[in-house]
Design an enzyme around this catalytic site. Structure first.
Site, PDB file in Angstrom:
ATOM      1  CG  ASP A  93      -4.533  -8.576  -1.644  1.00 39.69           C
ATOM      2  OD1 ASP A  93      -3.389  -8.869  -1.889  1.00 39.69           O
ATOM      3  OD2 ASP A  93      -5.260  -8.841  -2.611  1.00 39.69           O
ATOM      4  CB  SER A  94      -7.202  -3.393  -2.193  1.00 35.90           C
ATOM      5  OG  SER A  94      -5.797  -3.007  -2.435  1.00 35.90           O
ATOM      6  CG  ASP A 147      -3.460   0.663   0.257  1.00 29.80           C
ATOM      7  OD1 ASP A 147      -3.509  -0.372  -0.457  1.00 29.80           O
ATOM      8  OD2 ASP A 147      -2.562   0.229   1.197  1.00 29.80           O
ATOM      9  N   GLY A 217       2.428  -0.143   4.229  1.00 30.09           N
ATOM     10  CA  GLY A 217       3.328   0.686   3.927  1.00 30.09           C
ATOM     11  C   GLY A 217       4.489   0.321   4.728  1.00 30.09           C
ATOM     12  CG  ASP A 267      -0.655 -11.134   4.666  1.00 30.98           C
ATOM     13  OD1 ASP A 267      -0.656  -9.950   5.043  1.00 30.98           O
ATOM     14  OD2 ASP A 267      -0.167 -11.608   3.791  1.00 30.98           O
TER      15      ASP A 267
HETATM   16  N1  LIG Z   1       3.472  -5.096   3.066  1.00 32.64           N
HETATM   17  C1  LIG Z   1       2.469  -4.907   2.374  1.00 32.64           C
HETATM   18  C2  LIG Z   1       1.880  -5.949   2.086  1.00 32.64           C
HETATM   19  C3  LIG Z   1       0.540  -5.772   1.412  1.00 32.64           C
HETATM   20  N2  LIG Z   1      -0.123  -6.813   0.920  1.00 32.64           N
HETATM   21  C4  LIG Z   1      -0.117  -4.475   1.441  1.00 32.64           C
HETATM   22  C5  LIG Z   1      -1.292  -4.125   0.640  1.00 32.64           C
HETATM   23  O1  LIG Z   1      -2.188  -5.260   0.092  1.00 32.64           O
HETATM   24  N3  LIG Z   1      -1.850  -2.983   0.703  1.00 32.64           N
HETATM   25  N4  LIG Z   1      -1.085  -2.004   1.427  1.00 32.64           N
HETATM   26  C6  LIG Z   1       0.090  -2.175   1.711  1.00 32.64           C
HETATM   27  O2  LIG Z   1       0.723  -1.100   2.443  1.00 32.64           O
HETATM   28  C7  LIG Z   1       0.654  -3.369   2.078  1.00 32.64           C
HETATM   29  C8  LIG Z   1       1.948  -3.611   2.517  1.00 32.64           C
END
Ligand SMILES: Nc1cc(N)c2c(=O)[nH][nH]c(=O)c2c1
Length: 373
Positions: A93-94, A147, A217, A267
């Site tokens: 993830d970011s 994001d 989101g 995930d």
């Molecule tokens: N439920 C979510 C889990 C997540 N790991 C993320 C995410 O890493 N980025 N952006 C997201 O909107 C997001 C939502």
């Protein structure tokens, strides 16, 4: 073995999709569940076990890894795959989502996010470019754009502001990622619970012609019905020939229904985190092993399972381990739960191939109602 990133749709059943993502490090059978390897480990599991259960890909958390051991250090040690001894694809993830949920003193603006580490209080700044750089240092196979995820409920203008900035960050991340054959950068659709913002986000990301698309989101406190309604708006606006990844989802029921809405990848920490707290997922529903009623129950969780943790240990012993806060309790239930999740994904994939997904979903949900037999 392929030198490029490719997604093939093999079968559809309604909106449910059976596909394959092919990458140099391996093939991902979709719909796929990605166990979460937060700090370079799927907690309480050996990665050999994770693979034997059927996982084709795992997730790494950029936020944790950049703080400890550090992205440059992981690069010096040969990359994340060598470091943790996992030679198949890794999605990272970011880091932005966990900055907002785990760190203190967060400041977010157009340039990125500034925050204090929850580990040692050090100050960090992460721009879209730095997030992609970190994921590159980790040698991640699928990298996520930076994001801004807004927790729901939220004001519409706040949701719109975050969605528009996430689109600008997607363009910056695409530029920073450049052209890395065999790897991919996914965009993340935002827009909260507002259909027109979801559609705008998806269509704008589609124009960037990315290798894949995440739906972000969601799973941030909204009812399941709202999540599914947003998938109804988002998925049709995404290109059918690219993989769709629903972030942070979810329970087995969330997954079943989201597959029926067109999602390919998932995930969630649910199977491992809830296992450490004594919750077992089985074909017949959830079993809370902390409950005293299990104290002398000699039955295993499911004697027909191929997973030793599910088949060979009594509920009484599992209850004892969990109540005693013994590590083995969390280990065995994490093993059971990941086995169940991967068995569910295998059943989903087979049902789509055979054109009987609606029946499979109904039978699975009916079995859950049987409860703790
Ligand atoms: N439920 C979510 C889990 C997540 N790991 C993320 C995410 O890493 N980025 N952006 C997201 O909107 C997001 C939502």
């Amino acid at each position: 073995m392929t030198e490029t990133f490719q997604f093939k749709l093999l079968a559809t059943d309604g909106k449910a999709r059976r596909g394959e993502v092919s990458m140099p490090r391996g093939t991902i059978r979709t719909p796929a569940f990605m166990p979460v390897g937060t700090v370079g480990t799927v907690k309480a599991m050996y990665l050999d076990q994770v693979r034997e259960l059927g996982a084709d890909i795992i997730l790494g958390n950029t936020y944790h890894l950049m703080l400890r051991p550090g992205a440059e250090r992981v690069a010096r040690l040969g990359g994340l795959h060598n470091f943790i001894r996992w030679d198949r694809p890794i999605l990272t993830d970011s880091g932005g989502f966990q900055v907002m949920s785990l760190s203190s003193l967060r400041k977010l603006n157009e340039q990125g996010v500034t925050f204090k580490s929850h580990v040692d209080g050090a100050l960090y700044h992460m721009s879209p470019e730095r997030s992609i750089e970190i994921q590159g240092l980790l040698d991640s196979d699928i990298q996520m754009q930076l994001d801004e995820c807004v927790a729901l409920p939220a004001e519409p203008n706040e949701i719109e502001r975050a969605m528009e900035m996430s689109l600008r960050w997607a363009e910056r991340c695409k530029a920073a990622f450049g052209d890395q054959p065999g790897k991919a950068m996914f965009g993340i659709v935002q827009g909260g619970d507002i259909p027109k913002l979801r559609e705008r986000s998806a269509l704008a990301l589609r124009d960037l012609d990315l290798k894949g698309y995440a739906v972000g989101g969601l799973a941030v406190g909204e009812p399941q019905e709202v999540m599914l309604d947003m998938l109804d708006v988002t998925c049709p606006a995404l290109p059918a020939e690219k993989p769709r990844y629903l972030m942070g989802v979810g329970t087995p029921d969330d997954i079943l229904k989201s597959v029926a809405h067109g999602i390919d990848m998932f995930d969630c920490v649910m199977p491992t985190r809830s296992g450490r707290h004594g919750l077992a997922f089985t074909r017949y529903g959830r079993i809370n092993l902390r409950n005293a009623r299990h104290a002398e129950d000699t039955r295993p969780l499911d004697e027909q399972s191929t997973c030793p943790a599910t088949r060979d240990y009594s509920r009484a012993y599992l209850h004892h381990l969990i109540r005693s806060n013994e590590s083995l309790g969390g280990m065995l239930l994490s093993w059971n739960n990941l086995a169940y999740y991967q068995e569910l994904m295998a059943g989903i994939r087979k049902a789509i191939e055979e054109g009987r997904y609606a029946d499979f979903m109904a039978e699975t949900q009916e079995n859950w109602k049987r409860g703790d037999l």
